[in-house]
Scaffold this motif. Sequence first.
Motif, mmCIF file in Angstrom:
data_model
loop_
_atom_site.group_PDB
_atom_site.id
_atom_site.type_symbol
_atom_site.label_atom_id
_atom_site.label_comp_id
_atom_site.label_asym_id
_atom_site.label_seq_id
_atom_site.Cartn_x
_atom_site.Cartn_y
_atom_site.Cartn_z
ATOM 1 N N UNK A 1 38.758 106.454 60.050
ATOM 2 C CA UNK A 1 39.066 107.244 58.888
ATOM 3 C C UNK A 1 37.831 107.962 58.370
ATOM 4 N N UNK A 2 36.719 107.290 58.366
ATOM 5 C CA UNK A 2 35.498 107.868 57.804
ATOM 6 C C UNK A 2 34.965 109.007 58.664
ATOM 7 N N UNK A 3 35.411 109.101 59.912
ATOM 8 C CA UNK A 3 34.947 110.153 60.816
ATOM 9 C C UNK A 3 35.496 111.520 60.422
ATOM 10 N N UNK A 4 36.614 111.550 59.712
ATOM 11 C CA UNK A 4 37.230 112.818 59.334
ATOM 12 C C UNK A 4 36.512 113.498 58.171
ATOM 13 N N UNK A 5 35.683 112.768 57.440
ATOM 14 C CA UNK A 5 34.983 113.335 56.297
ATOM 15 C C UNK A 5 33.751 114.094 56.755
ATOM 16 N N UNK A 9 31.344 114.804 51.786
ATOM 17 C CA UNK A 9 32.263 113.726 51.419
ATOM 18 C C UNK A 9 31.601 112.368 51.591
ATOM 19 N N UNK A 10 30.915 112.202 52.690
ATOM 20 C CA UNK A 10 30.240 110.920 52.949
ATOM 21 C C UNK A 10 29.161 110.637 51.910
ATOM 22 N N UNK A 11 28.378 111.643 51.574
ATOM 23 C CA UNK A 11 27.332 111.454 50.566
ATOM 24 C C UNK A 11 27.929 111.130 49.200
ATOM 25 N N UNK A 12 29.037 111.762 48.885
ATOM 26 C CA UNK A 12 29.710 111.491 47.616
ATOM 27 C C UNK A 12 30.183 110.044 47.549
ATOM 28 N N UNK A 13 30.830 109.564 48.596
ATOM 29 C CA UNK A 13 31.319 108.189 48.598
ATOM 30 C C UNK A 13 30.174 107.181 48.602
ATOM 31 N N UNK A 14 29.100 107.489 49.285
ATOM 32 C CA UNK A 14 27.934 106.598 49.274
ATOM 33 C C UNK A 14 27.329 106.546 47.877
ATOM 34 N N UNK A 19 26.525 103.583 42.801
ATOM 35 C CA UNK A 19 26.695 103.491 41.346
ATOM 36 C C UNK A 19 27.426 102.205 40.983
ATOM 37 N N UNK A 20 28.450 101.862 41.738
ATOM 38 C CA UNK A 20 29.190 100.628 41.458
ATOM 39 C C UNK A 20 28.297 99.415 41.667
ATOM 40 N N UNK A 35 25.749 98.435 31.841
ATOM 41 C CA UNK A 35 26.569 98.313 33.044
ATOM 42 C C UNK A 35 27.902 99.037 32.874
ATOM 43 N N UNK A 36 28.497 98.910 31.687
ATOM 44 C CA UNK A 36 29.753 99.612 31.423
ATOM 45 C C UNK A 36 29.522 101.119 31.450
ATOM 46 N N UNK A 37 28.437 101.562 30.838
ATOM 47 C CA UNK A 37 28.119 102.987 30.817
ATOM 48 C C UNK A 37 27.933 103.534 32.230
ATOM 49 N N UNK A 38 27.162 102.829 33.034
ATOM 50 C CA UNK A 38 26.916 103.276 34.407
ATOM 51 C C UNK A 38 28.179 103.128 35.249
ATOM 52 N N UNK A 39 28.966 102.100 34.995
ATOM 53 C CA UNK A 39 30.196 101.890 35.740
ATOM 54 C C UNK A 39 31.219 103.003 35.540
ATOM 55 N N UNK A 40 31.139 103.687 34.417
ATOM 56 C CA UNK A 40 32.048 104.799 34.164
ATOM 57 C C UNK A 40 31.665 106.048 34.953
ATOM 58 N N UNK A 41 30.491 106.063 35.528
ATOM 59 C CA UNK A 41 30.079 107.225 36.319
ATOM 60 C C UNK A 41 30.916 107.374 37.577
ATOM 61 N N UNK A 42 31.285 106.266 38.222
ATOM 62 C CA UNK A 42 32.013 106.343 39.494
ATOM 63 C C UNK A 42 33.328 107.116 39.361
ATOM 64 N N UNK A 43 34.184 106.773 38.393
ATOM 65 C CA UNK A 43 35.395 107.585 38.269
ATOM 66 C C UNK A 43 35.091 109.010 37.823
ATOM 67 N N UNK A 44 34.046 109.184 37.027
ATOM 68 C CA UNK A 44 33.686 110.529 36.582
ATOM 69 C C UNK A 44 33.225 111.394 37.748
ATOM 70 N N UNK A 45 32.609 110.783 38.731
ATOM 71 C CA UNK A 45 32.177 111.527 39.920
ATOM 72 C C UNK A 45 33.375 111.834 40.812
ATOM 73 N N UNK A 46 34.300 110.896 40.938
ATOM 74 C CA UNK A 46 35.419 111.059 41.861
ATOM 75 C C UNK A 46 36.544 111.931 41.332
#
Length: 86
Positions: A1-5, A9-14, A19-20, A35-46
Motif C-alpha cells: 500500500x505504501x508503494x502507491x504514495x 505523501x510519504x513525508x507527510x505521513x512520516x 508528531x504523534x 502533549x495535548x497541544x502537540x497532539x492536535x497537530x496531527x489531525x490539523x496536518x492531515x
Amino acid sequence: MFKKFNLTDRLLFIAVFLVIIFSKLLYLSDYKLEAIFVGLWAPSILVPYFAVFIFILFGIAFFAAMQRFKKMNADDRAEGLKKPGA
C-alpha cells in the motif's frame, strides 16, 4: 500500500507519525498540556490533505445524484403528459 504514495505523501505521513510520537513522549514526561497541544497537530496536518479527496468523492456522488434526479424528473414529466387510462 505504501508503494502507491509519492514522496510528498510519504513525508507527510512520516511527519504526522513523528508528531504523534513526540506528543506521547511529552505526555509521559508530565507535560500534559503541551502533549495535548502537540497532539492536535496531527489531525490539523492531515485534514487539508484528505479534504481534497473527500470533496472529490462528495462532488462525484452529488453529480451522480443530480443526474439521476434530472432523469427521474424527465420520466415523471413524460408520464404526466400521457392521458390516464390510455
